[in-house]
Design a protein around this motif. Structure first.
Motif, PDB file in Angstrom:
ATOM      1  N   ALA A 202     123.471  77.603 -18.213  1.00 44.62           N
ATOM      2  CA  ALA A 202     122.822  78.878 -18.588  1.00 44.62           C
ATOM      3  C   ALA A 202     121.918  78.911 -17.384  1.00 44.62           C
ATOM      4  N   THR A 203     121.776  80.289 -17.219  1.00 44.98           N
ATOM      5  CA  THR A 203     120.402  80.843 -16.320  1.00 44.98           C
ATOM      6  C   THR A 203     119.123  80.488 -17.074  1.00 44.98           C
ATOM      7  N   ALA A 204     118.587  79.674 -16.306  1.00 50.29           N
ATOM      8  CA  ALA A 204     117.017  79.067 -17.030  1.00 50.29           C
ATOM      9  C   ALA A 204     116.449  80.161 -17.339  1.00 50.29           C
ATOM     10  N   ASP A 205     116.113  81.164 -16.457  1.00 49.03           N
ATOM     11  CA  ASP A 205     115.173  82.355 -16.880  1.00 49.03           C
ATOM     12  C   ASP A 205     115.862  83.415 -17.506  1.00 49.03           C
ATOM     13  N   ALA A 206     116.881  83.456 -17.986  1.00 51.09           N
ATOM     14  CA  ALA A 206     117.577  84.553 -18.735  1.00 51.09           C
ATOM     15  C   ALA A 206     117.048  85.058 -20.075  1.00 51.09           C
ATOM     16  N   ASP A 207     116.825  86.234 -20.318  1.00 51.68           N
ATOM     17  CA  ASP A 207     116.246  86.585 -21.446  1.00 51.68           C
ATOM     18  C   ASP A 207     117.459  86.691 -22.500  1.00 51.68           C
ATOM     19  N   ARG A 208     118.670  87.072 -22.166  1.00 49.14           N
ATOM     20  CA  ARG A 208     119.732  87.070 -22.928  1.00 49.14           C
ATOM     21  C   ARG A 208     120.948  86.314 -22.443  1.00 49.14           C
ATOM     22  N   LEU A 209     121.951  85.824 -23.345  1.00 53.60           N
ATOM     23  CA  LEU A 209     123.213  85.165 -22.470  1.00 53.60           C
ATOM     24  C   LEU A 209     124.243  85.744 -23.350  1.00 53.60           C
ATOM     25  N   TRP A 210     125.300  85.662 -22.939  1.00 53.11           N
ATOM     26  CA  TRP A 210     126.469  85.922 -23.375  1.00 53.11           C
ATOM     27  C   TRP A 210     127.774  84.861 -23.533  1.00 53.11           C
ATOM     28  N   LEU A 211     128.068  84.844 -24.938  1.00 53.41           N
ATOM     29  CA  LEU A 211     129.056  83.582 -25.059  1.00 53.41           C
ATOM     30  C   LEU A 211     130.204  84.107 -25.766  1.00 53.41           C
ATOM     31  N   PRO A 212     131.363  84.654 -24.934  1.00 54.87           N
ATOM     32  CA  PRO A 212     132.534  85.116 -25.487  1.00 54.87           C
ATOM     33  C   PRO A 212     133.334  83.974 -26.271  1.00 54.87           C
ATOM     34  N   ILE A 213     134.021  84.755 -27.325  1.00 53.24           N
ATOM     35  CA  ILE A 213     135.020  83.844 -27.786  1.00 53.24           C
ATOM     36  C   ILE A 213     136.497  84.590 -27.989  1.00 53.24           C
ATOM     37  N   PRO A 214     137.397  83.876 -28.298  1.00 47.86           N
ATOM     38  CA  PRO A 214     138.766  84.878 -28.870  1.00 47.86           C
ATOM     39  C   PRO A 214     138.364  85.795 -29.584  1.00 47.86           C
ATOM     40  N   HIS A 215     139.221  86.944 -29.611  1.00 49.06           N
ATOM     41  CA  HIS A 215     139.147  88.070 -30.576  1.00 49.06           C
ATOM     42  C   HIS A 215     139.804  87.462 -32.015  1.00 49.06           C
ATOM     43  N   ASP A 216     141.027  86.485 -31.845  1.00 49.77           N
ATOM     44  CA  ASP A 216     141.705  86.246 -33.197  1.00 49.77           C
ATOM     45  C   ASP A 216     142.347  84.786 -32.655  1.00 49.77           C
ATOM     46  N   VAL A 217     141.151  83.899 -33.170  1.00 54.42           N
ATOM     47  CA  VAL A 217     141.735  82.507 -32.859  1.00 54.42           C
ATOM     48  C   VAL A 217     142.677  82.214 -33.658  1.00 54.42           C
ATOM     49  N   ALA A 218     142.912  82.318 -34.776  1.00 54.12           N
ATOM     50  CA  ALA A 218     143.868  82.157 -35.678  1.00 54.12           C
ATOM     51  C   ALA A 218     145.387  82.311 -34.982  1.00 54.12           C
ATOM     52  N   ALA A 219     145.533  83.417 -34.493  1.00 55.07           N
ATOM     53  CA  ALA A 219     146.891  83.739 -33.669  1.00 55.07           C
ATOM     54  C   ALA A 219     146.855  82.876 -32.480  1.00 55.07           C
ATOM     55  N   LEU A 220     145.611  82.489 -31.706  1.00 59.09           N
ATOM     56  CA  LEU A 220     145.670  81.761 -30.582  1.00 59.09           C
ATOM     57  C   LEU A 220     146.262  80.362 -31.047  1.00 59.09           C
ATOM     58  N   ARG A 221     145.568  79.677 -32.104  1.00 58.04           N
ATOM     59  CA  ARG A 221     145.957  78.636 -32.580  1.00 58.04           C
ATOM     60  C   ARG A 221     147.451  78.399 -32.778  1.00 58.04           C
ATOM     61  N   HIS A 222     148.011  79.463 -33.158  1.00 56.90           N
ATOM     62  CA  HIS A 222     149.467  79.291 -33.586  1.00 56.90           C
ATOM     63  C   HIS A 222     150.145  79.479 -32.519  1.00 56.90           C
ATOM     64  N   GLU A 223     149.933  80.323 -31.491  1.00 56.37           N
ATOM     65  CA  GLU A 223     150.792  80.806 -30.302  1.00 56.37           C
ATOM     66  C   GLU A 223     150.346  80.095 -29.272  1.00 56.37           C
ATOM     67  N   ARG A 224     149.170  79.480 -28.829  1.00 58.57           N
ATOM     68  CA  ARG A 224     148.955  78.801 -27.685  1.00 58.57           C
ATOM     69  C   ARG A 224     147.697  77.747 -28.047  1.00 58.57           C
ATOM     70  N   PRO A 225     148.285  76.718 -28.803  1.00 60.93           N
ATOM     71  CA  PRO A 225     147.149  75.629 -29.320  1.00 60.93           C
ATOM     72  C   PRO A 225     146.525  75.206 -28.383  1.00 60.93           C
ATOM     73  N   THR A 226     146.918  74.844 -26.998  1.00 60.42           N
ATOM     74  CA  THR A 226     146.246  74.170 -25.869  1.00 60.42           C
ATOM     75  C   THR A 226     145.093  75.057 -25.488  1.00 60.42           C
ATOM     76  N   VAL A 227     145.507  76.247 -25.382  1.00 59.05           N
ATOM     77  CA  VAL A 227     144.420  77.174 -24.999  1.00 59.05           C
ATOM     78  C   VAL A 227     143.273  77.233 -26.065  1.00 59.05           C
TER      79      VAL A 227
END
Length: 270
Positions: A202-227
């Motif tokens: 993280a940037t030490a002096d940032a007021d905000r941070l962005w933490l992206p995640i998959p939109h549909d992790v259930a589908a990702l776990r089914h189709e691409r479990p390694t990812v």
């Protein structure tokens, strides 16, 4: 006993009052999570004891006595304050579109306010974007702690084969926290390298941070479990580093890829 009550389409959401109500809540729990192992089902005696001594068991009861949804919470010490820990809230398949989960959360807040409990806490999977959006963008909770593999291995349909990492939602029932709704140009805590996500400092002096995640992790776990597993590990490292640096999650955006993720800010006083 509290008179908490809401009537919706064919159901009445109210506090459980009898052994039959508790058994109906057990059945709703089994259906909501696809539970086949009784060891994961909350015992009737535990629900009754909590419900009579400061906790809260809610059911969305139908005319035939069955429960379309249930919620179980108990008194707990939450960051030094006595509050309500909501162990679980679940809606049976086919009834999710009624808003039963939201109504149960609002009744939990009503209960906590009436009993002078300042905070409600609960755990949720940080990769489940629908839950994250509901908790942060709709209810206005904050998140500032991460628990590795909180429950250990599970066999229910939603958790089988996946470490049960969880974050803890904190809901201040006497305060309204306006959720952050735009990350702007906040630095991202995740970078994609050779097709896989990786946590970045993280940037030490940032007021905000962005933490992206998959939109549909259930589908990702089914189709691409390694990812999907790479995402779990990257999000775990990113959250832990951000929390250690004094940030908290205070908003969530879910507009589809790639605009799906948490907005973090510095905690007050940090």
């Amino acid at each position: 006993m509290s008179s908490l009550r809401r009537e919706l389409e064919g159901v009445v959401i109210r506090r459980a009052q009898s052994p039959a109500d508790y058994r109906a809540c057990q059945d709703a729990q089994r259906k909501a999570w696809g539970i086949a192992e009784d060891g994961y089902v909350i015992p009737v005696a535990t629900m009754a004891g909590a419900n009579l001594h400061g906790g809260l068991v809610l059911g969305a009861f139908q005319a035939d006595g069955a429960a379309a949804a249930m919620s179980f919470g108990f008194l707990a010490r939450i960051e030094g304050r006595i509050g309500l820990y909501s162990q679980l809230t679940g809606v049976v398949p086919g009834r999710q579109s009624m808003g039963l989960g939201r109504h149960m959360k609002l009744l939990q807040r009503e209960f906590a306010r009436a009993d002078g409990l300042p905070v409600i806490a609960w755990a949720f999977d940080p990769l489940q974007s629908g839950n994250a959006r509901f908790n942060l963008a709709k209810l206005g909770v904050r998140v500032r702690s991460y628990v590795d593999d909180m429950y250990g291995p599970r066999t229910d349909a939603l958790n089988v084969g996946v470490p049960t990492d969880r974050v803890i939602a904190l809901w201040d029932v006497f305060e309204d926290h306006a959720p952050l709704d735009d990350p702007g140009d906040a630095p991202s805590l995740i970078a994609i390298r050779e097709g896989l996500p990786a946590a970045v400092p993280a940037t030490a002096d940032a007021d905000r941070l962005w933490l992206p995640i998959p939109h549909d992790v259930a589908a990702l776990r089914h189709e691409r479990p390694t990812v999907a597993e790479a995402w779990r590990q990257a999000v775990r490292r990113a959250f832990q580093a951000a929390f250690d640096a004094g940030y908290e999650a205070a908003g969530f955006v879910r507009e589809g890829e790639p605009r799906c993720g948490y907005i973090l800010r510095r905690r007050a006083g940090d």
